[in-house]
Design a protein around this motif. Sequence first.
Motif, PDB file in Angstrom:
ATOM      1  N   LYS A  64       0.851  -1.181   0.000  1.00 29.93           N
ATOM      2  CA  LYS A  64       0.000   0.000   0.000  1.00 29.93           C
ATOM      3  C   LYS A  64       0.887   1.231   0.000  1.00 29.93           C
ATOM      4  CE  LYS A  64      -4.055  -1.696   2.468  1.00 29.93           C
ATOM      5  NZ  LYS A  64      -4.914  -1.441   3.632  1.00 29.93           N
ATOM      6  N   SER A  65       0.449   2.272  -0.698  1.00 35.48           N
ATOM      7  CA  SER A  65       1.229   3.507  -0.716  1.00 35.48           C
ATOM      8  C   SER A  65       0.973   4.279   0.574  1.00 35.48           C
ATOM      9  CB  SER A  65       0.859   4.341  -1.937  1.00 35.48           C
ATOM     10  OG  SER A  65      -0.494   4.729  -1.862  1.00 35.48           O
ATOM     11  N   GLU A  66       1.560   5.454   0.663  1.00 34.09           N
ATOM     12  CA  GLU A  66       1.403   6.258   1.871  1.00 34.09           C
ATOM     13  C   GLU A  66      -0.025   6.769   1.990  1.00 34.09           C
ATOM     14  OE1 GLU A  66       4.298   9.309   2.262  1.00 34.09           O
ATOM     15  OE2 GLU A  66       5.966   7.966   1.804  1.00 34.09           O
ATOM     16  N   LYS A  67      -0.428   7.059   3.228  1.00 38.19           N
ATOM     17  CA  LYS A  67      -1.795   7.497   3.481  1.00 38.19           C
ATOM     18  C   LYS A  67      -2.002   8.927   2.988  1.00 38.19           C
ATOM     19  CE  LYS A  67      -4.447   6.318   6.955  1.00 38.19           C
ATOM     20  NZ  LYS A  67      -5.059   6.162   8.283  1.00 38.19           N
ATOM     21  N   VAL A  68      -3.139   9.125   2.342  1.00 32.13           N
ATOM     22  CA  VAL A  68      -3.560  10.452   1.923  1.00 32.13           C
ATOM     23  C   VAL A  68      -4.716  10.848   2.829  1.00 32.13           C
ATOM     24  CG1 VAL A  68      -4.544  11.822   0.051  1.00 32.13           C
ATOM     25  CG2 VAL A  68      -2.896  10.021  -0.455  1.00 32.13           C
ATOM     26  N   VAL A  69      -4.600  12.003   3.492  1.00 35.12           N
ATOM     27  CA  VAL A  69      -5.643  12.459   4.401  1.00 35.12           C
ATOM     28  C   VAL A  69      -6.634  13.319   3.620  1.00 35.12           C
ATOM     29  CG1 VAL A  69      -6.143  13.836   6.455  1.00 35.12           C
ATOM     30  CG2 VAL A  69      -4.113  12.404   6.368  1.00 35.12           C
ATOM     31  N   VAL A  70      -7.914  12.977   3.749  1.00 34.49           N
ATOM     32  CA  VAL A  70      -8.989  13.731   3.099  1.00 34.49           C
ATOM     33  C   VAL A  70      -9.732  14.457   4.202  1.00 34.49           C
ATOM     34  CG1 VAL A  70     -11.054  13.571   1.683  1.00 34.49           C
ATOM     35  CG2 VAL A  70      -9.180  11.947   1.350  1.00 34.49           C
ATOM     36  N   PHE A  71      -9.665  15.788   4.212  1.00 30.51           N
ATOM     37  CA  PHE A  71     -10.300  16.583   5.261  1.00 30.51           C
ATOM     38  C   PHE A  71     -11.254  17.567   4.618  1.00 30.51           C
ATOM     39  CE2 PHE A  71     -10.453  20.149   8.283  1.00 30.51           C
ATOM     40  CZ  PHE A  71     -10.903  19.459   9.388  1.00 30.51           C
ATOM     41  N   LYS A  72     -12.518  17.494   5.028  1.00 30.09           N
ATOM     42  CA  LYS A  72     -13.534  18.395   4.502  1.00 30.09           C
ATOM     43  C   LYS A  72     -13.999  19.295   5.636  1.00 30.09           C
ATOM     44  CE  LYS A  72     -15.321  14.949   1.324  1.00 30.09           C
ATOM     45  NZ  LYS A  72     -16.520  14.221   0.899  1.00 30.09           N
ATOM     46  N   LYS A  73     -14.191  20.586   5.335  1.00 33.28           N
ATOM     47  CA  LYS A  73     -14.656  21.514   6.360  1.00 33.28           C
ATOM     48  C   LYS A  73     -15.465  22.620   5.715  1.00 33.28           C
ATOM     49  CE  LYS A  73     -13.219  24.750   9.869  1.00 33.28           C
ATOM     50  NZ  LYS A  73     -12.155  25.417  10.577  1.00 33.28           N
ATOM     51  N   ARG A  74     -16.566  22.959   6.369  1.00 38.80           N
ATOM     52  CA  ARG A  74     -17.337  24.132   5.970  1.00 38.80           C
ATOM     53  C   ARG A  74     -17.329  25.072   7.164  1.00 38.80           C
ATOM     54  NH1 ARG A  74     -22.531  21.505   2.906  1.00 38.80           N
ATOM     55  NH2 ARG A  74     -21.336  20.562   1.209  1.00 38.80           N
ATOM     56  N   ARG A  75     -16.701  26.185   6.977  1.00 37.33           N
ATOM     57  CA  ARG A  75     -16.564  27.075   8.126  1.00 37.33           C
ATOM     58  C   ARG A  75     -17.906  27.638   8.554  1.00 37.33           C
ATOM     59  NH1 ARG A  75     -13.617  32.531   6.089  1.00 37.33           N
ATOM     60  NH2 ARG A  75     -15.197  33.182   4.604  1.00 37.33           N
ATOM     61  N   ARG A  76     -17.999  27.861   9.835  1.00 36.04           N
ATOM     62  CA  ARG A  76     -19.184  28.406  10.496  1.00 36.04           C
ATOM     63  C   ARG A  76     -20.420  27.511  10.371  1.00 36.04           C
ATOM     64  NH1 ARG A  76     -16.976  32.906   7.872  1.00 36.04           N
ATOM     65  NH2 ARG A  76     -18.638  32.914   6.313  1.00 36.04           N
ATOM     66  N   HIS A  77     -20.244  26.239  10.034  1.00 31.03           N
ATOM     67  CA  HIS A  77     -21.381  25.323   9.979  1.00 31.03           C
ATOM     68  C   HIS A  77     -21.150  24.085  10.839  1.00 31.03           C
ATOM     69  CE1 HIS A  77     -23.755  27.276   6.835  1.00 31.03           C
ATOM     70  NE2 HIS A  77     -22.594  27.617   6.291  1.00 31.03           N
ATOM     71  N   ASN A  78     -20.089  24.074  11.609  1.00 34.90           N
ATOM     72  CA  ASN A  78     -19.740  22.951  12.478  1.00 34.90           C
ATOM     73  C   ASN A  78     -19.706  21.639  11.683  1.00 34.90           C
ATOM     74  OD1 ASN A  78     -18.971  21.809  14.904  1.00 34.90           O
ATOM     75  ND2 ASN A  78     -21.070  21.307  15.490  1.00 34.90           N
ATOM     76  N   ARG A  80     -17.094  19.045   9.913  1.00 36.91           N
ATOM     77  CA  ARG A  80     -15.718  18.578   9.708  1.00 36.91           C
ATOM     78  C   ARG A  80     -15.754  17.072   9.510  1.00 36.91           C
ATOM     79  NH1 ARG A  80     -15.138  22.390  13.750  1.00 36.91           N
ATOM     80  NH2 ARG A  80     -15.353  20.825  15.370  1.00 36.91           N
ATOM     81  N   ARG A  81     -15.080  16.589   8.462  1.00 35.01           N
ATOM     82  CA  ARG A  81     -14.972  15.155   8.189  1.00 35.01           C
ATOM     83  C   ARG A  81     -13.525  14.845   7.870  1.00 35.01           C
ATOM     84  NH1 ARG A  81     -19.173  15.958   9.983  1.00 35.01           N
ATOM     85  NH2 ARG A  81     -21.239  15.449   9.180  1.00 35.01           N
ATOM     86  N   LYS A  82     -12.986  13.841   8.534  1.00 34.21           N
ATOM     87  CA  LYS A  82     -11.610  13.445   8.289  1.00 34.21           C
ATOM     88  C   LYS A  82     -11.589  11.989   7.858  1.00 34.21           C
ATOM     89  CE  LYS A  82      -7.023  13.309  10.322  1.00 34.21           C
ATOM     90  NZ  LYS A  82      -6.220  13.542  11.523  1.00 34.21           N
TER      91      LYS A  82
END
Length: 141
Positions: A64-78, A80-82
């Motif tokens: 397996k290759s190195e881990k890629v982090v996928v982070f989603k955020k919408r500011r001021r809407h609480n 966050r998904r990691k």
Amino acid sequence: MFAVVRTGGKQYRVAAGDKIAVEKLAGEAGDTITLGDVLLAGEGDTLPDAGKVTVSAEIIAQAKSEKVVVFKKRRRHNYRRKNGHRQQMTLLRITDVGTGSAKKAAPKKEAAPKAAAEEKKAPAKKAAPKKAAAKKTEAKK
């Protein structure tokens, strides 16, 4: 001698003895495969016909290759998904780049299951014979 081969949607410049990491290929460690899609080949200043050049490689490992982090955020809407993702890859050692003398890769195994599936299907059902229309009795007045 070097060659440019295409596998997994990417292109690689390879020579004998090189080690490369490519998208996952079928096979186990120690298996020998042939990379068939040769785009360009060369030796010094000459460029022989790429259609006649074969590239043989040995599978070193499936990893397996190195881990890629996928982070989603919408500011001021609480919100966050990691998430993380590790892509499957195959480590190859190029054993030979040359004309002929290399074994062809085994054919894909997709054709065999299709044929087996057709054999396993139930035979076609015959149409049922038509029934005679029921006779209606008229009511006498």
